[in-house]
Write a protein that holds these residues in place. Structure first.
Motif, PDB file in Angstrom:
ATOM      1  N   SER A 379       0.835  -1.196   0.000  1.00  0.00           N
ATOM      2  CA  SER A 379       0.000   0.000   0.000  1.00  0.00           C
ATOM      3  C   SER A 379       0.871   1.246   0.000  1.00  0.00           C
ATOM      4  CB  SER A 379      -0.936   0.007   1.212  1.00  0.00           C
ATOM      5  OG  SER A 379      -0.201   0.001   2.410  1.00  0.00           O
ATOM      6  N   ALA A 380       2.144   1.056   0.261  1.00  0.00           N
ATOM      7  CA  ALA A 380       3.038   2.202   0.407  1.00  0.00           C
ATOM      8  C   ALA A 380       4.109   2.256  -0.671  1.00  0.00           C
ATOM      9  CB  ALA A 380       3.733   2.132   1.774  1.00  0.00           C
ATOM     10  N   TYR A 381       4.113   1.264  -1.569  1.00  0.00           N
ATOM     11  CA  TYR A 381       5.220   1.072  -2.517  1.00  0.00           C
ATOM     12  C   TYR A 381       5.540   2.322  -3.330  1.00  0.00           C
ATOM     13  CZ  TYR A 381       7.964  -1.304  -6.153  1.00  0.00           C
ATOM     14  OH  TYR A 381       8.939  -1.697  -7.030  1.00  0.00           O
ATOM     15  N   SER A 382       4.487   2.986  -3.883  1.00  0.00           N
ATOM     16  CA  SER A 382       4.802   4.097  -4.773  1.00  0.00           C
ATOM     17  C   SER A 382       4.670   5.438  -4.086  1.00  0.00           C
ATOM     18  CB  SER A 382       3.906   4.066  -6.016  1.00  0.00           C
ATOM     19  OG  SER A 382       2.668   4.665  -5.763  1.00  0.00           O
TER      20      SER A 382
ATOM     21  N   LEU B 290      -2.321  -6.579  -5.276  1.00  0.00           N
ATOM     22  CA  LEU B 290      -1.445  -5.410  -5.342  1.00  0.00           C
ATOM     23  C   LEU B 290      -2.254  -4.143  -5.555  1.00  0.00           C
ATOM     24  CD1 LEU B 290       1.516  -6.858  -7.412  1.00  0.00           C
ATOM     25  CD2 LEU B 290       1.573  -6.124  -5.028  1.00  0.00           C
ATOM     26  N   PHE B 291      -3.227  -4.186  -6.478  1.00  0.00           N
ATOM     27  CA  PHE B 291      -4.042  -3.000  -6.711  1.00  0.00           C
ATOM     28  C   PHE B 291      -4.898  -2.682  -5.488  1.00  0.00           C
ATOM     29  CE2 PHE B 291      -8.069  -1.076  -8.167  1.00  0.00           C
ATOM     30  CZ  PHE B 291      -7.551   0.167  -8.472  1.00  0.00           C
ATOM     31  N   LYS B 292      -5.470  -3.733  -4.873  1.00  0.00           N
ATOM     32  CA  LYS B 292      -6.358  -3.532  -3.728  1.00  0.00           C
ATOM     33  C   LYS B 292      -5.596  -2.981  -2.516  1.00  0.00           C
ATOM     34  CE  LYS B 292      -8.970  -7.313  -3.432  1.00  0.00           C
ATOM     35  NZ  LYS B 292     -10.411  -7.542  -3.623  1.00  0.00           N
ATOM     36  N   ALA B 293      -4.341  -3.424  -2.369  1.00  0.00           N
ATOM     37  CA  ALA B 293      -3.519  -2.874  -1.285  1.00  0.00           C
ATOM     38  C   ALA B 293      -3.168  -1.410  -1.586  1.00  0.00           C
ATOM     39  CB  ALA B 293      -2.250  -3.701  -1.100  1.00  0.00           C
ATOM     40  N   ALA B 294      -2.953  -1.100  -2.862  1.00  0.00           N
ATOM     41  CA  ALA B 294      -2.649   0.292  -3.236  1.00  0.00           C
ATOM     42  C   ALA B 294      -3.824   1.206  -2.909  1.00  0.00           C
ATOM     43  CB  ALA B 294      -2.307   0.380  -4.726  1.00  0.00           C
ATOM     44  N   VAL B 295      -5.058   0.749  -3.187  1.00  0.00           N
ATOM     45  CA  VAL B 295      -6.238   1.576  -2.885  1.00  0.00           C
ATOM     46  C   VAL B 295      -6.337   1.804  -1.377  1.00  0.00           C
ATOM     47  CG1 VAL B 295      -8.764   1.684  -2.933  1.00  0.00           C
ATOM     48  CG2 VAL B 295      -7.507   0.930  -4.963  1.00  0.00           C
ATOM     49  N   PHE B 296      -6.064   0.742  -0.616  1.00  0.00           N
ATOM     50  CA  PHE B 296      -6.034   0.904   0.844  1.00  0.00           C
ATOM     51  C   PHE B 296      -5.048   2.006   1.235  1.00  0.00           C
ATOM     52  CE2 PHE B 296      -3.768  -0.541   4.784  1.00  0.00           C
ATOM     53  CZ  PHE B 296      -4.718  -0.071   5.682  1.00  0.00           C
ATOM     54  N   GLY B 297      -3.903   2.036   0.568  1.00  0.00           N
ATOM     55  CA  GLY B 297      -2.875   3.044   0.861  1.00  0.00           C
ATOM     56  C   GLY B 297      -3.134   4.377   0.175  1.00  0.00           C
ATOM     57  N   LYS B 298      -4.342   4.503  -0.456  1.00  0.00           N
ATOM     58  CA  LYS B 298      -4.740   5.744  -1.141  1.00  0.00           C
ATOM     59  C   LYS B 298      -3.745   6.124  -2.230  1.00  0.00           C
ATOM     60  CE  LYS B 298      -7.223   7.440   2.932  1.00  0.00           C
ATOM     61  NZ  LYS B 298      -6.716   6.534   3.984  1.00  0.00           N
ATOM     62  N   ASP B 299      -3.214   5.093  -2.886  1.00  0.00           N
ATOM     63  CA  ASP B 299      -2.210   5.259  -3.927  1.00  0.00           C
ATOM     64  C   ASP B 299      -2.864   4.921  -5.273  1.00  0.00           C
ATOM     65  OD1 ASP B 299      -0.097   4.967  -5.691  1.00  0.00           O
ATOM     66  OD2 ASP B 299       0.680   3.148  -4.746  1.00  0.00           O
ATOM     67  N   PRO B 300      -3.041   5.912  -6.160  1.00  0.00           N
ATOM     68  CA  PRO B 300      -3.711   5.660  -7.451  1.00  0.00           C
ATOM     69  C   PRO B 300      -2.782   4.949  -8.440  1.00  0.00           C
ATOM     70  CG  PRO B 300      -3.053   7.957  -7.306  1.00  0.00           C
ATOM     71  CD  PRO B 300      -2.654   7.331  -5.993  1.00  0.00           C
ATOM     72  N   ASN B 301      -2.409   3.711  -8.099  1.00  0.00           N
ATOM     73  CA  ASN B 301      -1.384   2.975  -8.842  1.00  0.00           C
ATOM     74  C   ASN B 301      -1.993   2.307 -10.077  1.00  0.00           C
ATOM     75  OD1 ASN B 301       0.586   1.024  -9.624  1.00  0.00           O
ATOM     76  ND2 ASN B 301       1.495   1.189  -7.585  1.00  0.00           N
ATOM     77  N   TRP B 302      -2.158   3.062 -11.144  1.00  0.00           N
ATOM     78  CA  TRP B 302      -2.841   2.551 -12.348  1.00  0.00           C
ATOM     79  C   TRP B 302      -2.015   1.493 -13.067  1.00  0.00           C
ATOM     80  CZ3 TRP B 302      -0.205   3.523 -16.871  1.00  0.00           C
ATOM     81  CH2 TRP B 302       0.736   4.553 -16.846  1.00  0.00           C
ATOM     82  N   GLY B 303      -0.709   1.448 -12.826  1.00  0.00           N
ATOM     83  CA  GLY B 303       0.113   0.402 -13.445  1.00  0.00           C
ATOM     84  C   GLY B 303      -0.371  -0.979 -13.027  1.00  0.00           C
ATOM     85  N   ARG B 304      -0.832  -1.087 -11.788  1.00  0.00           N
ATOM     86  CA  ARG B 304      -1.319  -2.376 -11.301  1.00  0.00           C
ATOM     87  C   ARG B 304      -2.659  -2.743 -11.947  1.00  0.00           C
ATOM     88  NH1 ARG B 304       0.584  -1.779  -4.894  1.00  0.00           N
ATOM     89  NH2 ARG B 304       2.819  -1.908  -5.367  1.00  0.00           N
ATOM     90  N   VAL B 305      -3.415  -1.726 -12.368  1.00  0.00           N
ATOM     91  CA  VAL B 305      -4.644  -2.003 -13.118  1.00  0.00           C
ATOM     92  C   VAL B 305      -4.271  -2.614 -14.474  1.00  0.00           C
ATOM     93  CG1 VAL B 305      -6.667  -0.976 -14.227  1.00  0.00           C
ATOM     94  CG2 VAL B 305      -5.910  -0.140 -11.981  1.00  0.00           C
ATOM     95  N   LEU B 306      -3.364  -1.971 -15.177  1.00  0.00           N
ATOM     96  CA  LEU B 306      -2.987  -2.467 -16.503  1.00  0.00           C
ATOM     97  C   LEU B 306      -2.317  -3.837 -16.424  1.00  0.00           C
ATOM     98  CD1 LEU B 306      -1.744   0.700 -18.393  1.00  0.00           C
ATOM     99  CD2 LEU B 306      -3.840  -0.596 -18.717  1.00  0.00           C
TER     100      LEU B 306
END
Lengths: 383, 383
Positions: A379-382, B290-306
């Motif tokens: 959740s903190a990676y980026s 990975l994407f779901k953990a990013a959302v938890f971290g409020k990180d708009p990590n679109w690379g994980r979507v693709l």
């Protein structure tokens, strides 16, 4: 203990300024021959990073003379500009080595959607070229680390020839390889076609059986280079066995260092009708967040194992399944058997055994537990 | 606002002693007719719990007169003894109501591999029978809760007829329904065959589009009962629309209460070649830890979507994908576009939009983020 252990290879790892912390982030591995046979497997993700798009062309003729790898940015979804960066890096390596760019494999790892600084990369190639040495393998293995806590290397020594390997990857390990870069060297004489066959056989039972979190990277690459410098040509069987030993060891090192994991879980599927069935069942358990969270909580929740098995198409009788955790057969004939209280889930290594009673094929899939540290790190990676 | 809102139904919820905390854990729903048409869908997990094995036989003739549900134990992988418990419960209900056991659907939820106390269940049926009332729906909806933090109910009111529904489930929501029990009542006149068609159409775009953690339960059951007590026979279109409205609302209530979730994520897939493609793409993103953990971290990590989209077989050009998060098109033509810094992931509701540019079909899949609370709750569930 590195990729420069086999004769005929030089390597280096340098800090090119791609990582903000100043750590090494660019590695160069050069095959000095006399042979330049190679084989490579890539991620099966259809969204492939620019270095993969480039390298897929490079490897087609079975000749690879150098591999340049960077951490600090995946160069994926960075558009035509990103592809040109990959191309420029290959050209720079070729220019320094006096070879063609079409013999240079490029690998990148890090965040998706982040453009790498081209000048940093080109300067890094200059520095790595200047630092190339027959003892540079260890340094190269450090330069490809991202969230890895340790660098991963392995050597297989045979009579008169050897294999060396390095790997990076600590997350996204999945079905068909994932954010995983692996370079393997050998001084054996192995023609490219044979090398390809051996590599596919070895990855099928090693990296392909690793499923840390079901996610699949855009950048995975496993390249093997044969210099022939030992003058020894092992049989295909000998070489495949040694290469498999190297790949399994590196895969287990990746498993042991997976992001935030508390447990290394081996899922052994017994008596399947086919090996594919066994792998499907093992993978379905490896992807059960509920089971993986239970292992983290040291809870031998075998019901979650069976619930995962039930989602597969494998041949089995739902009323006649056996499940053991760490050798305790908690379920026989799909009914509670030995007391789960006897299972100690304190140790890091956990074995789940599933007996499908449908044939004589087996397979093992490796995974990790689902932990708070995994959630935290990802959740903190980026950010 | 409950399953006893439509005419012709009585219900009750009682504490039968299955839950150690003394909460209500047994519900009984009775259709008093004049019609007894029904339709039911079950989990597609091949490892099915005893109540599912029983109820699959019950529903075959389209006639169901009562549904008895318990929390506090799934009665799954409990062997022949467990099946006999289910059978005994159905017989008890039948005896009290003066009907045949073969018209009694049984549902159970809770831990797998845990035998329910048969006497507690039978005594609970006695108590529930005694408590049956035309206002007992709310009480019944409380008795089926497990880790749910609230009971879930919904009513659709039409001119002269209505639909009432109750649902439980807060984890394991997955592809083909999961630890999810749903009972829907209607006083409309709807022949069983038509009811079946309407139920399949409604679940396909509601419960089947919910994928909380990719895990699939052994016990899921959705039953709809039609009493005909309103005397009104809506058209198939009218009824299907109302039933779909009820199912979508209940599905969203399940999503909102999913174990440990901080965010409710709606994944809208646009311009797919087929609806199946759109669902496959949405589900692959819904299952990316990975994407779901990013959302938890409020990180708009679109690379994980693709990276998730790339693992599907859907029709699209990997070099021409657009992705938006909360309406900000962070990726256009597979290249970084608008600044992700403009995305506010503080609110609970998150929308991911993926434009495949391959056709004109769309689908929405709902999921949650991957949080510390999810790991905690699922690592501690049985201990």
């Amino acid at each position: 203990m590195s990729i420069t252990h086999p004769a005929g290879f030089v390597a280096a790892g340098v800090a090119a300024g791609l990582k903000s912390n100043g750590n090494k982030d660019l590695a160069l591995v050069v095959n000095q021959g006399p042979t330049f046979d190679s084989a490579t497997v890539f991620t099966s993700n259809r969204c492939k990073a620019n270095p993969v798009l480039w390298s897929q062309e490079v490897v087609k003729d079975g000749v690879v003379k150098a591999v340049v790898l960077n951490s600090g940015g995946a160069n994926c979804y960075t558009g035509p500009e990103g592809f040109q960066t990959t191309h420029a890096v290959a050209e720079k390596v070729a220019e320094k080595l006096g070879i063609g760019a079409i013999d240079v494999v490029v690998c990148s790892t890090g965040l998706i959607g982040l453009a790498n600084d081209r000048q940093h990369l080109l300067d890094g190639v200059e520095a790595a070229y200047a630092a190339l040495s027959a003892t540079g393998g260890d340094s190269a293995s450090q330069a490809i680390m991202t969230t890895d806590s340790v660098n991963k290397q392995f050597v297989v020594q045979r009579d008169g020839w050897s294999i060396g390997g390095m790997a990076k990857g600590a997350g996204m390990l999945a079905p068909a390889l994932a954010t995983m870069l692996v370079v393997i060297t050998t001084d054996a004489i192995v023609p490219a076609a044979e090398l390809d066959k051996a590599l596919r056989a070895a990855t099928r039972v090693s990296f392909d059986r690793l499923d840390s979190d079901g996610c699949q990277s855009t950048n995975d690459t496993v390249t093997v280079l044969a210099s022939g410098a030992s003058g020894v040509q092992p049989t295909a069987e000998e070489f495949t066995a040694a290469l498999t030993e190297a790949c399994v060891d590196l895969a287990k090192q990746l498993l042991a260092d997976a992001e935030g994991a508390d447990h290394e879980i081996s899922i052994d599927v017994l008596n399947a009708a086919t090996e594919d069935d066994a792998v499907e069942v093992g993978r379905s358990v490896a992807r059960s967040n509920l089971f993986k969270a239970a292992v983290f909580g040291k809870d031998p929740n075998w019901g979650r194992v069976l619930a995962s098995v039930g989602t597969t198409q494998a041949a089995f009788d739902p009323a006649d399944l056996d499940v053991a955790i760490n050798g305790v057969w908690v379920c026989r004939n799909s009914t509670p058997a030995e007391d789960p209280a006897g299972i100690d889930l304190e140790p890091r290594k956990v074995t789940v055994t599933i007996d499908l009673k449908a044939g004589d094929q087996t397979a093992t899939v490796w995974t990790n537990d689902l932990t708070h540290a995994y959630v935290h790190e990802n959740s903190a990676y980026s950010s």
